[in-house]
Design an enzyme around this catalytic site. Structure first.
Site, PDB file in Angstrom:
ATOM      1  N   SER A 187      80.149 -58.902  -3.418  1.00 20.10           N
ATOM      2  CA  SER A 187      79.191 -59.892  -2.921  1.00 20.10           C
ATOM      3  C   SER A 187      77.746 -59.742  -3.377  1.00 20.10           C
ATOM      4  O   SER A 187      76.950 -60.644  -3.142  1.00 20.10           O
ATOM      5  CB  SER A 187      79.222 -59.922  -1.399  1.00 20.10           C
ATOM      6  OG  SER A 187      80.278 -60.732  -0.994  1.00 20.10           O
TER       7      SER A 187
ATOM      8  N   SER B 222      79.378 -63.193  -1.570  1.00 18.50           N
ATOM      9  CA  SER B 222      78.795 -63.909  -0.461  1.00 18.50           C
ATOM     10  C   SER B 222      77.261 -63.879  -0.400  1.00 18.50           C
ATOM     11  O   SER B 222      76.676 -64.658   0.348  1.00 18.50           O
ATOM     12  CB  SER B 222      79.350 -63.339   0.854  1.00 18.50           C
ATOM     13  OG  SER B 222      78.946 -61.997   1.034  1.00 18.50           O
TER      14      SER B 222
ATOM     15  N   LYS C  52      69.333 -60.868   3.268  1.00 22.16           N
ATOM     16  CA  LYS C  52      70.571 -61.589   3.532  1.00 22.16           C
ATOM     17  C   LYS C  52      70.751 -61.700   5.054  1.00 22.16           C
ATOM     18  O   LYS C  52      70.461 -60.743   5.782  1.00 22.16           O
ATOM     19  CB  LYS C  52      71.740 -60.824   2.913  1.00 22.16           C
ATOM     20  CG  LYS C  52      73.096 -61.515   3.040  1.00 22.16           C
ATOM     21  CD  LYS C  52      74.188 -60.715   2.340  1.00 22.16           C
ATOM     22  CE  LYS C  52      75.544 -61.390   2.424  1.00 22.16           C
ATOM     23  NZ  LYS C  52      76.602 -60.601   1.744  1.00 22.16           N
TER      24      LYS C  52
END
Ligand code: GLN
Length: 500
Positions: A180, A156, A81
């Site tokens: 997330s 996210s 990420k």
């Protein structure tokens, strides 16, 4: 593209193929890099891909294998990420503010995975600074759900989830402040784990809300997640909240034989919080959850109703605390210490204002303003302090529940992936969709989402299991045994090219 069967197999099978020299680390990395090149334009799951860099890492892994020095992840490709700092590589947090930031150092988890010999395929798209539940607030454009064009991938960590679901990467890292990892895993039909707060170092993980942020993993199955999780945990003196505990080998632990092979979940008591099964859940989600629970029972688990009476306070408490912490954490992005600087300005204050107004998107600005407000004189007691008290009540709810059961179950989210743009004008509506995931972060507990079916629109449904502190092994074991008896985790979206 001729599908190479290795793009859709468990990490343990990739491990064997590498060890038996059926494939080299370079070939495996190339396979996934080619898939990213072909399929990512339709998904936007990646922000940065650097083929040469990935292949260099793969060559180093091949050399290590040749020397018989390979560990469990040597040569296994993965995606990070873009909230994790990667030395010499762009780390943007999906923000214009950091759109040209090349980190001078690696996050602790990046270091650990490098040392393990994992090959980084690239950096995945996300909500700007982790603020969102749909990966639509990215400066680099929204991520598309691999199951349905025009739908969100969750957030996210939506880029990591979409990448794993479409098999652009076998496994990926994520971070979870209020859901997330778990919620995008649910929206994309994969498994995602957020461990106990403090298990994974936050060093080099760009902070959203420090008391809630925790690294996590996304994979096709609990077993793949287990492999990655073991490699990412461990004490780090550079994070003052890192816990000094022995690292557990989750992949080995979950494969230990069950005492009763015919009832592998005998002895597991799963609590069903009444507040998680109340109205507000869509019919498709309820039906999928009930079927999965029937399966858990058939495998020997016992279920019982429990109460988490303060659940309704989770959203207000979470958003007050996380915005307060974010407003403080993001103060360093001022165009001087870090981040975008406006080209023209009149004086110092004007430079700060213009740089931050240009560098941050609307959601980030909204949260900095709200966070600053709840911390300001006269409002601190009314909002921030109250939220901290609610946080304690929520943690105590869990403590009481875990006196009666060892795992809790519920939906990961009250809805499946929504259409892109559907919630963009109403941030509060999007916040409310975090009702089942945020209490887990407020209490610092481990949580996992695994696929358990599809709704009428063909979108994946996620089931969340929550464990007591440090019960990752139990959590992963329960889900691994469920997955050994079911095939939801084997379903792939058409875009992946995998056989249905
Ligand atoms: N959806 C939540 C938010 O927008 C949580 C995000 C996260 O876990 N990073 O704050």
């Amino acid at each position: 593209m001729t599908p190479d069967p290795l793009f859709d197999v468990p990490v343990s099978v990739l491990r064997r193929a590498l060890d038996e020299k059926k494939v080299s680390c370079v070939e495996l990395a190339s396979l996934f890099l080619d898939r990213i090149e072909a399929l990512d334009p339709g998904l936007n799951a990646f922000i940065t891909v650097d083929r040469e860099r990935s292949l260099a890492e793969a060559r180093a892994a091949d050399a290590r294998l040749a020397r018989n020095e390979a560990g469990p992840l040597t040569g296994i490709p993965l995606a990070h990420k873009d909230v994790l700092c990667t030395e010499g590589m762009l780390t943007t947090c999906a923000s214009k503010m950091l759109s040209n930031f090349v980190s001078p150092y690696d996050a602790h988890v990046v270091t650990l995975l490098k040392q393990a010999g994992a090959v980084c395929l690239g950096k995945t798209n996300m909500d700007e600074f982790g603020m969102g539940s749909s990966s639509e607030t990215s400066y680099f454009g929204p991520v598309t759900n691999p199951w349905k064009p025009g739908h969100v991938s969750g957030g996210s960590s939506g880029g990591s989830a979409a990448a794993v679901a479409a098999r652009l990467a076998p496994i990926a890292t994520g971070t979870d402040t209020g859901g997330s990892v778990r919620q995008p895993a649910a929206f994309c039909g994969i498994t995602g784990v957020k461990p106990t707060y403090g298990l994974i170092s936050r060093y080099g993980m760009i902070a959203l809300a420090s008391s809630l942020d925790q690294g996590g993993v996304l994979g096709a199955s609990a077993e793949d997640c287990a492999l990655l999780l073991s490699a990412m945990t461990g004490f780090d003196p550079r994070d003052s909240t890192s816990l000094d505990r022995p690292v557990e080998d989750y992949a080995a632990g979950i494969n230990a034989p069950a005492p009763d092979a015919t009832r592998p979940l005998a002895g597991f008591t799963i609590g069903m919080p009444r507040e998680f099964f109340s109205e507000g859940m869509s019919d498709g989600i309820r039906a999928a959850l009930e079927d999965a629970l029937a399966q858990y029972r058939a495998l020997g688990a016992t279920t019982r109703a429990v109460d988490l009476p303060n659940t309704r306070f989770a959203i207000p408490a979470f958003y007050v605390i996380s915005m307060a912490e974010a407003s403080s954490n993001l103060s360093r992005f001022d165009g001087v210490r870090y981040g975008h600087r406006a080209a023209e300005y009149a004086d110092l204050v004007d430079m700060y204002c213009k740089s931050r107004s240009e560098g941050f998107g609307a959601e980030v600005q909204r949260r900095i303003l709200t966070g600053t407000f709840v911390l300001s004189h006269g409002y601190y007691d009314a909002y921030y302090l109250q939220a901290q008290k609610l946080r304690r009540l929520i943690a105590e709810d869990f403590k009481r529940a875990f006196a009666e059961c060892d795992l809790l179950v519920g939906p990961t989210a009250p809805v499946t992936a929504w259409a892109q743009g559907a919630m963009s004008d109403d941030p509060v509506q999007m916040y409310l969709a975090d009702i089942y995931t945020t209490p887990v972060n407020l209490a610092g507990l481990p949580g996992l989402s695994h696929p358990c079916g599809f709704d009428a629109a063909g979108l994946p449904v996620g089931m969340q299991l929550i464990g007591n502190y440090f019960s990752e092994m139990r959590l992963l074991t329960a889900v691994h045994r469920f997955q050994q008896a079911t095939d939801w985790h084997l379903r792939r979206p058409p875009i992946s090219g995998a056989a249905a």
